[in-house]
Design a protein around this motif. Structure first.
Motif, PDB file in Angstrom:
ATOM      1  N   TYR A   1      22.115 -26.004 -44.155  1.00 18.18           N
ATOM      2  CA  TYR A   1      22.428 -26.647 -45.834  1.00 18.18           C
ATOM      3  C   TYR A   1      21.942 -28.424 -45.443  1.00 18.18           C
ATOM      4  CZ  TYR A   1      25.401 -27.429 -50.246  1.00 18.18           C
ATOM      5  OH  TYR A   1      25.722 -28.215 -51.069  1.00 18.18           O
ATOM      6  N   VAL A   2      20.783 -28.922 -46.432  1.00 20.72           N
ATOM      7  CA  VAL A   2      20.617 -29.925 -46.309  1.00 20.72           C
ATOM      8  C   VAL A   2      21.455 -30.556 -47.750  1.00 20.72           C
ATOM      9  CG1 VAL A   2      18.187 -31.351 -46.034  1.00 20.72           C
ATOM     10  CG2 VAL A   2      18.912 -28.688 -44.954  1.00 20.72           C
ATOM     11  N   LEU A   3      22.164 -31.539 -47.671  1.00 15.92           N
ATOM     12  CA  LEU A   3      22.137 -32.773 -48.759  1.00 15.92           C
ATOM     13  C   LEU A   3      21.833 -33.827 -49.069  1.00 15.92           C
ATOM     14  CD1 LEU A   3      24.307 -33.569 -51.084  1.00 15.92           C
ATOM     15  CD2 LEU A   3      25.930 -33.951 -49.176  1.00 15.92           C
ATOM     16  N   VAL A   4      21.464 -34.490 -49.943  1.00 18.37           N
ATOM     17  CA  VAL A   4      19.482 -35.442 -49.429  1.00 18.37           C
ATOM     18  C   VAL A   4      20.777 -36.681 -50.593  1.00 18.37           C
ATOM     19  CG1 VAL A   4      17.382 -36.339 -50.247  1.00 18.37           C
ATOM     20  CG2 VAL A   4      18.133 -33.684 -49.085  1.00 18.37           C
TER      21      VAL A   4
ATOM     22  N   VAL B   1      23.925 -30.115 -42.822  1.00 18.63           N
ATOM     23  CA  VAL B   1      23.339 -31.706 -41.897  1.00 18.63           C
ATOM     24  C   VAL B   1      22.763 -32.556 -43.726  1.00 18.63           C
ATOM     25  CG1 VAL B   1      20.843 -32.339 -41.651  1.00 18.63           C
ATOM     26  CG2 VAL B   1      21.437 -30.532 -40.986  1.00 18.63           C
ATOM     27  N   LEU B   2      23.550 -33.785 -43.114  1.00 16.51           N
ATOM     28  CA  LEU B   2      22.348 -34.980 -43.759  1.00 16.51           C
ATOM     29  C   LEU B   2      21.998 -35.661 -44.169  1.00 16.51           C
ATOM     30  CD1 LEU B   2      24.081 -37.036 -46.271  1.00 16.51           C
ATOM     31  CD2 LEU B   2      25.310 -38.342 -44.473  1.00 16.51           C
ATOM     32  N   MET B   3      20.785 -35.391 -44.864  1.00 20.55           N
ATOM     33  CA  MET B   3      19.723 -36.284 -45.024  1.00 20.55           C
ATOM     34  C   MET B   3      19.503 -37.473 -45.265  1.00 20.55           C
ATOM     35  SD  MET B   3      15.544 -34.678 -45.333  1.00 20.55           S
ATOM     36  CE  MET B   3      15.785 -33.093 -44.414  1.00 20.55           C
ATOM     37  N   TYR B   4      19.202 -38.630 -44.714  1.00 22.45           N
ATOM     38  CA  TYR B   4      19.125 -40.078 -45.405  1.00 22.45           C
ATOM     39  C   TYR B   4      17.459 -40.093 -45.547  1.00 22.45           C
ATOM     40  CZ  TYR B   4      24.063 -41.566 -45.046  1.00 22.45           C
ATOM     41  OH  TYR B   4      24.749 -41.712 -44.666  1.00 22.45           O
TER      42      TYR B   4
ATOM     43  N   ALA C   1      13.566 -30.942 -46.710  1.00 20.45           N
ATOM     44  CA  ALA C   1      14.610 -30.229 -46.888  1.00 20.45           C
ATOM     45  C   ALA C   1      14.744 -28.715 -47.113  1.00 20.45           C
ATOM     46  CB  ALA C   1      15.670 -31.218 -48.557  1.00 20.45           C
ATOM     47  N   LEU C   2      13.828 -28.589 -47.531  1.00 16.76           N
ATOM     48  CA  LEU C   2      13.111 -27.079 -47.739  1.00 16.76           C
ATOM     49  C   LEU C   2      12.817 -26.202 -47.038  1.00 16.76           C
ATOM     50  CD1 LEU C   2      12.009 -26.842 -51.642  1.00 16.76           C
ATOM     51  CD2 LEU C   2      13.817 -25.378 -51.350  1.00 16.76           C
ATOM     52  N   GLU C   3      12.337 -27.141 -46.181  1.00 18.33           N
ATOM     53  CA  GLU C   3      11.773 -26.645 -45.048  1.00 18.33           C
ATOM     54  C   GLU C   3      12.755 -26.458 -43.928  1.00 18.33           C
ATOM     55  OE1 GLU C   3       9.356 -25.550 -41.871  1.00 18.33           O
ATOM     56  OE2 GLU C   3       8.734 -25.969 -43.369  1.00 18.33           O
ATOM     57  N   LEU C   4      14.145 -27.435 -44.124  1.00 18.24           N
ATOM     58  CA  LEU C   4      15.058 -27.482 -43.005  1.00 18.24           C
ATOM     59  C   LEU C   4      15.844 -26.627 -43.645  1.00 18.24           C
ATOM     60  CD1 LEU C   4      16.000 -28.622 -40.676  1.00 18.24           C
ATOM     61  CD2 LEU C   4      16.745 -30.361 -41.729  1.00 18.24           C
ATOM     62  N   ALA C   5      16.002 -26.488 -44.592  1.00 20.59           N
ATOM     63  CA  ALA C   5      17.154 -25.080 -45.145  1.00 20.59           C
ATOM     64  C   ALA C   5      16.599 -24.047 -43.954  1.00 20.59           C
ATOM     65  CB  ALA C   5      17.600 -25.457 -46.658  1.00 20.59           C
ATOM     66  N   GLY C   6      15.027 -23.342 -44.373  1.00 19.55           N
ATOM     67  CA  GLY C   6      14.636 -22.757 -44.092  1.00 19.55           C
ATOM     68  C   GLY C   6      15.006 -22.005 -42.619  1.00 19.55           C
ATOM     69  N   HIS C   7      15.707 -22.800 -41.665  1.00 14.80           N
ATOM     70  CA  HIS C   7      15.700 -23.014 -40.613  1.00 14.80           C
ATOM     71  C   HIS C   7      16.944 -22.349 -40.451  1.00 14.80           C
ATOM     72  CE1 HIS C   7      12.023 -23.691 -38.631  1.00 14.80           C
ATOM     73  NE2 HIS C   7      11.624 -24.715 -39.864  1.00 14.80           N
ATOM     74  N   GLY C   8      17.639 -22.192 -41.606  1.00 15.84           N
ATOM     75  CA  GLY C   8      19.364 -21.747 -41.150  1.00 15.84           C
ATOM     76  C   GLY C   8      19.962 -22.677 -41.837  1.00 15.84           C
TER      77      GLY C   8
END
Length: 243
Positions: A57-60, A31-34, A48-55
């Motif tokens: 990889y979040v790039l900001v 997931v690319l997060m702007y 980003a940590l909240e989203l990562a916790g659902h499985g």
């Protein structure tokens, strides 16, 4: 859950960024997060940590890396009405300098970077964005129809580029509008344009919200709006991950 500090190679240098992902040694959908116009700060790391916790990889990335590493300007811990004019006076030149050409050049670099990470699963990715980042997310999805399978934008100026943008999007789309940003008439017009372009989407006004409602470090924050955002975003991403 780790947060990794990164440098993403781009045609104009290196974009400082961070990634959040589960620490299980597996591969996760990317997931690319702007960020919004205020940029990378503690609240973005929390999200980003909240989203990562659902499985995931979040790039900001730092949108304004050409002007220096994040934080590019000094931000107060809480962005309220008194601080806002001075903050915007510093930010607007950076936002205006972030042309569509730069957005698309950076998007290429960010998606290429995701494809090289050993923690990121093969296959399509998702893009999500807040405020100006919502428009960037839509532009990224339009420029990479084969790569982006899901796109979400929250309180973003998503109609700024006009309906030509929508016709190039093949991703599933969710648009979460602030009640203070969009009238029911404007929403109907936007949704009509999305229908005409054949976009698969949900697009709705979040009740009782004003612009910036997802950001807990601002005076526009809405706890119910943020929760609604997570419900919609996770549903969208789960559908992508299931395909």
């Amino acid at each position: 859950m780790p947060i990794e500090t990164l440098q993403v190679p781009t045609p104009d240098g290196r974009a400082d960024a961070f990634a959040a992902f589960p620490d299980h040694g597996e591969r996760y959908p990317g997931v690319l997060m702007y960020s919004d116009g205020f940029g990378i700060r503690p609240v973005l790391r929390e999200m980003a940590l909240e989203l990562a916790g659902h499985g995931y990889y979040v790039l900001v990335p730092n949108l304004f890396y050409r002007h220096g590493p994040a934080p590019v300007i000094d931000l107060p811990g809480h962005i309220g009405e008194e601080a806002r004019p001075a903050v915007f006076a510093q930010l607007m030149p950076l936002i205006e300098a972030h042309t569509c050409e730069r957005v698309l050049s950076d998007a290429d670099a960010y998606l290429r970077f995701l494809s090289t990470r050993r923690e990121v699963a093969a296959g399509p990715v998702a893009v999500t964005g807040y405020c100006i980042g919502g428009l960037l997310a839509m532009r990224t999805a339009a420029a990479h129809p084969g790569r982006v399978a899901a796109v979400a934008a929250f309180h973003g100026p998503v109609s700024a580029d006009g309906p030509d943008l929508y016709s190039r999007i093949t991703a599933q789309v969710h648009l979460g509008h602030a009640e203070g940003d969009v009238t029911p008439e404007a929403l109907a017009e936007l949704n009509q344009a999305l229908d005409a372009a054949g976009v698969r989407y949900t697009s709705e006004i979040y009740p009782g919200t004003i612009h910036g409602f997802t950001m807990s470090d601002t005076d526009t924050f809405s706890a119910s709006g943020l929760k609604h955002h997570w419900d919609r975003l996770l549903h969208l991403l789960d559908r992508m991950a299931d395909h």
